[in-house]
Enzyme design. Structure first.
Site, short mmCIF file in Angstrom:
data_model
loop_
_atom_site.label_atom_id
_atom_site.label_comp_id
_atom_site.label_asym_id
_atom_site.label_seq_id
_atom_site.Cartn_x
_atom_site.Cartn_y
_atom_site.Cartn_z
N ARG A 55 -15.96 22.56 54.48
CA ARG A 55 -15.84 23.54 53.39
C ARG A 55 -14.50 23.41 52.68
O ARG A 55 -14.39 23.69 51.49
CB ARG A 55 -16.08 24.94 53.94
CG ARG A 55 -15.06 25.43 54.94
CD ARG A 55 -15.54 26.59 55.78
NE ARG A 55 -16.52 26.17 56.79
CZ ARG A 55 -17.14 27.02 57.63
NH1 ARG A 55 -16.92 28.32 57.57
NH2 ARG A 55 -18.01 26.57 58.51
N GLU A 89 -13.90 21.97 58.60
CA GLU A 89 -13.15 21.19 57.62
C GLU A 89 -13.96 20.84 56.38
O GLU A 89 -13.40 20.65 55.30
CB GLU A 89 -12.63 19.90 58.28
CG GLU A 89 -13.63 18.72 58.33
CD GLU A 89 -14.88 18.99 59.16
OE1 GLU A 89 -14.82 19.87 60.02
OE2 GLU A 89 -15.91 18.33 58.91
N LYS A 106 -19.97 16.09 50.82
CA LYS A 106 -18.99 16.12 51.92
C LYS A 106 -18.94 14.74 52.56
O LYS A 106 -19.94 14.26 53.08
CB LYS A 106 -19.38 17.16 52.97
CG LYS A 106 -18.59 17.06 54.29
CD LYS A 106 -18.98 18.10 55.33
CE LYS A 106 -18.33 17.83 56.69
NZ LYS A 106 -18.70 18.81 57.73
N ASP A 146 -11.95 22.58 62.79
CA ASP A 146 -13.27 21.94 62.81
C ASP A 146 -14.17 22.46 61.68
O ASP A 146 -15.24 21.92 61.43
CB ASP A 146 -13.92 22.15 64.18
CG ASP A 146 -15.06 21.18 64.46
OD1 ASP A 146 -15.21 20.21 63.68
OD2 ASP A 146 -15.78 21.39 65.44
N ASP A 201 -20.89 12.42 59.58
CA ASP A 201 -20.48 13.65 58.91
C ASP A 201 -20.13 13.39 57.43
O ASP A 201 -19.65 14.28 56.74
CB ASP A 201 -19.28 14.26 59.65
CG ASP A 201 -19.17 15.76 59.46
OD1 ASP A 201 -20.18 16.39 59.08
OD2 ASP A 201 -18.07 16.30 59.70
N ASP A 224 -15.39 13.17 62.11
CA ASP A 224 -14.96 14.55 62.35
C ASP A 224 -14.73 14.76 63.85
O ASP A 224 -15.67 15.02 64.60
CB ASP A 224 -16.02 15.53 61.83
CG ASP A 224 -15.63 16.99 62.05
OD1 ASP A 224 -14.44 17.25 62.37
OD2 ASP A 224 -16.50 17.86 61.88
N LYS A 280 -13.38 18.74 69.16
CA LYS A 280 -14.75 18.87 69.65
C LYS A 280 -14.85 18.36 71.08
O LYS A 280 -14.06 17.51 71.49
CB LYS A 280 -15.70 18.02 68.77
CG LYS A 280 -15.94 18.55 67.38
CD LYS A 280 -16.90 17.64 66.62
CE LYS A 280 -17.16 18.17 65.21
NZ LYS A 280 -17.87 19.45 65.18
N1 BES Z 1 -19.60 18.44 60.93
C1 BES Z 1 -19.71 19.68 61.60
C2 BES Z 1 -21.12 20.27 61.56
C3 BES Z 1 -22.19 19.49 62.29
C4 BES Z 1 -22.53 19.80 63.58
C5 BES Z 1 -22.87 18.48 61.65
C6 BES Z 1 -23.53 19.10 64.22
C7 BES Z 1 -23.86 17.77 62.29
C8 BES Z 1 -24.22 18.09 63.57
C9 BES Z 1 -18.76 20.69 60.96
O1 BES Z 1 -17.60 20.17 60.42
C10 BES Z 1 -18.35 21.64 62.03
O2 BES Z 1 -17.69 21.22 62.95
N2 BES Z 1 -18.74 22.90 61.90
C11 BES Z 1 -18.42 23.88 62.86
C12 BES Z 1 -17.94 25.11 62.13
C13 BES Z 1 -17.34 26.15 63.01
C14 BES Z 1 -16.03 25.65 63.59
C15 BES Z 1 -17.11 27.39 62.21
C16 BES Z 1 -19.71 24.19 63.64
O3 BES Z 1 -20.78 24.17 63.05
O4 BES Z 1 -19.59 24.39 64.84
ZN ZN Z 2 -17.68 18.23 59.80
MN MN Z 3 -16.06 19.97 61.84
#
Ligand code: BES
Ligand code: ZN
Ligand code: MN
Length: 479
Positions: A330, A328, A244, A326, A267, A249, A256
């Site tokens: 996946r 994204e 990834k 967010d 990310d 992000d 966010k």
């Molecule tokens: N890049 C983030 C996950 C992340 C969070 C990585 C903190 C490193 C530190 C990912 O793209 C994300 O935003 N995931 C969301 C998914 C949710 C919207 C279902 C999350 O984990 O909140």
């Molecule tokens: Zn992300």
């Molecule tokens: Mn995200």
């Protein structure tokens, strides 16, 4: 950093700090008074600094605790040598001699190589006395030639880790997808073959899932295919790694919160690890055919950004209802995984991704999550992670949780709600694997450390994953 291996009888360099490895319960000779005046016992992680003692041919002597002698494995040697370096790095001395590593001299040198990593490209005003002063390390070895030979391989692995750390440390205005791809393209000098696909080619391939994530950015999305052909049989089925690479992000339209958003420059840690792994395999001329695939995008809010509610058609033909922009990563991996199995028919696919905040809640800060459809592969990955001291824990993929990502109007949704957030993310990815042995490593909790608790990892980019995957290949998939 310059590394020299030497015999115990060889002289120390001039103006050197000398570090002596001390095992628990084994008092070093001639230092009884110094030890009596301290609480140093040789326990792991302890150091005792002795400045210019009479009768010692050094300006500074550091005792480094290494724990019990019979538990002195590669990790312990790396950590002890790294602790030695960390204790004297800002001393003003230019050289360090490390004594007492015995047959683990090369491991110690790797420990110092990793500990001395520093990303200081953007500092213009740091006073000289704050910069690390040690620029060469003399490592005393039982067998100098053997240590030198082992270190040639370990150093190549270390270079891969460092390549990852550099990518992960770069700010997002510098390392956007095209720049990331260019840095990987430059690895062709190591013998890798690198192809870069732009948005036009990905559109032709039908990668509607990956492309949606990048469509709100002025930076062009890229898919990078890295190949290392080191097997005797050029047609041998490859092993494959997918990363990834969200270069930044913001969350997109599902934006966010501001607090900590700067962390989302890393990310792309999964793609960074895959790039570093390929660097390591090429650097040590691994006897394997390996493919690395990087899905590189920037997730931005914009008039052209994708929206919650959009339905995307992935390369696999499966449709995805976007609930949260967010989620994204996946979407990027869905097309990268499908493309990988479709084109390369690999022995296995392992993806690495800073995928979910939920993995931090599940496993804390020191164990990445391993999800797999194949127990044998998962077992090998966990063994490799243990051997390289990269924390990891197996996570479940229960079929029943699939209902959390059912959509009313498409084949699936891109989020499954709060319960088991890392698991539903992995179940989403599994739908794009098409039955190939596969593992997904969620490294959102291990790619970046601030503060770091490990002497071989300075604060910031870890380079997590390079070592364990290199070990997996070395132990099971080479000619
Ligand atoms: N890049 C983030 C996950 C992340 C969070 C990585 C903190 C490193 C530190 C990912 O793209 C994300 O935003 N995931 C969301 C998914 C949710 C919207 C279902 C999350 O984990 O909140
Ligand atoms: Zn992300
Ligand atoms: Mn995200």
């Amino acid at each position: 950093m310059e590394f020299v291996f030497a015999a115990a009888a060889d002289a120390a360099p001039a103006k050197a700090a000398i570090a002596r490895i001390v095992f628990e319960g084994e008092a070093p000779e001639g230092l009884a008074r110094a030890l009596a005046a301290s609480r140093f016992t040789g326990k792991k992680g302890q150091t005792l600094d002795i400045l210019a003692p009479d009768g010692v041919a050094a300006d500074r002597l550091v005792l480094v605790g290494a724990g019990k002698r019979d538990a002195f494995d590669t990790t312990a040697a790396e950590h002890a040598a790294a602790a030695a370096y960390n204790a004297v790095k800002a001393s003003g001395l230019a050289a360090l001699r490390i004594e007492g590593l015995g047959a683990r001299a090369a491991d110690g040198a790797l420990g110092v190589k990793l500990a001395s990593y520093r990303f200081d490209r953007y500092r213009t005003k740091e006073p000289a006395e704050k910069k690390p002063s040690i620029s060469s390390v003399q490592v005393v070895a039982d067998d100098v030639d053997a240590a030198r030979a082992v270190f040639a391989t370990l150093s190549a692995i270390g270079d891969g880790v460092i390549f990852t750390r550099d990518l992960v440390s770069e700010p997002p205005n510098v390392l956007f997808p095209v720049e990331f791809a260019a840095r990987v393209k430059a690895l062709e000098a190591l013998g890798l073959v690198v192809e870069v696909l732009g948005q036009e080619e990905m559109t032709r391939l039908g990668m509607g899932s990956l492309l949606a994530v990048g469509q709100g950015s002025i930076r062009e999305s890229q898919l990078v295919v890295i190949r290392w052909n080191g097997a005797a049989d050029p047609a041998a089925q490859p092993v494959a790694f997918i990363g990834k690479g969200v270069c930044f992000d913001t969350g997109g339209i599902s934006i966010k919160p501001a607090d900590g958003m700067e962390d989302m420059k890393w990310d792309m840690g999964g793609a960074g690890a895959v790039a570093g792994l390929m660097h390591a395999l090429a650097g040590r001329k691994a006897k394997v055919n390996a493919v690395g695939i990087l899905g590189l995008v920037e997730n931005m809010p914009d008039g052209n950004a994708y929206r919650p509610g959009d339905v995307l058609t992935s390369m696999s033909g499966q449709t995805i209802e976007v609930i949260n922009t967010d989620a994204e990563g996946r979407l990027v991996l869905a097309d990268a995984l499908w493309y990988c199995q479709d084109r390369f028919k690999p022995k296995f696919m392992i993806d690495l991704a800073t995928l979910t905040g939920a993995i931090i809640i599940s496993l804390g800060n020191d164990m990445a999550g391993c999800f797999s459809n194949d127990d044998a592969l998962a077992g090998r990955i966990l063994d490799a992670a243990k051997a390289e001291d990269e924390g990891m824990w197996r996570m479940p993929l229960p079929d029943a949780y699939n209902k959390q990502i059912d959509s009313m109007i498409a084949d699936m949704k891109n989020t499954g709600g709060r319960p088991g957030g890392s698991i539903t993310a992995a179940l989403f990815l599994k739908r794009f694997v098409n039955g190939v042995p596969w593992a997904h490593l969620d490294i959102a909790n291990t790619a970046w450390k601030k503060p770091s608790t490990v002497p071989t990892v300075p604060d910031g980019a870890v380079g997590y994953g390079v070592r364990l995957l290199n070990r997996l290949v070395a132990d099971h998939y080479e000619d």
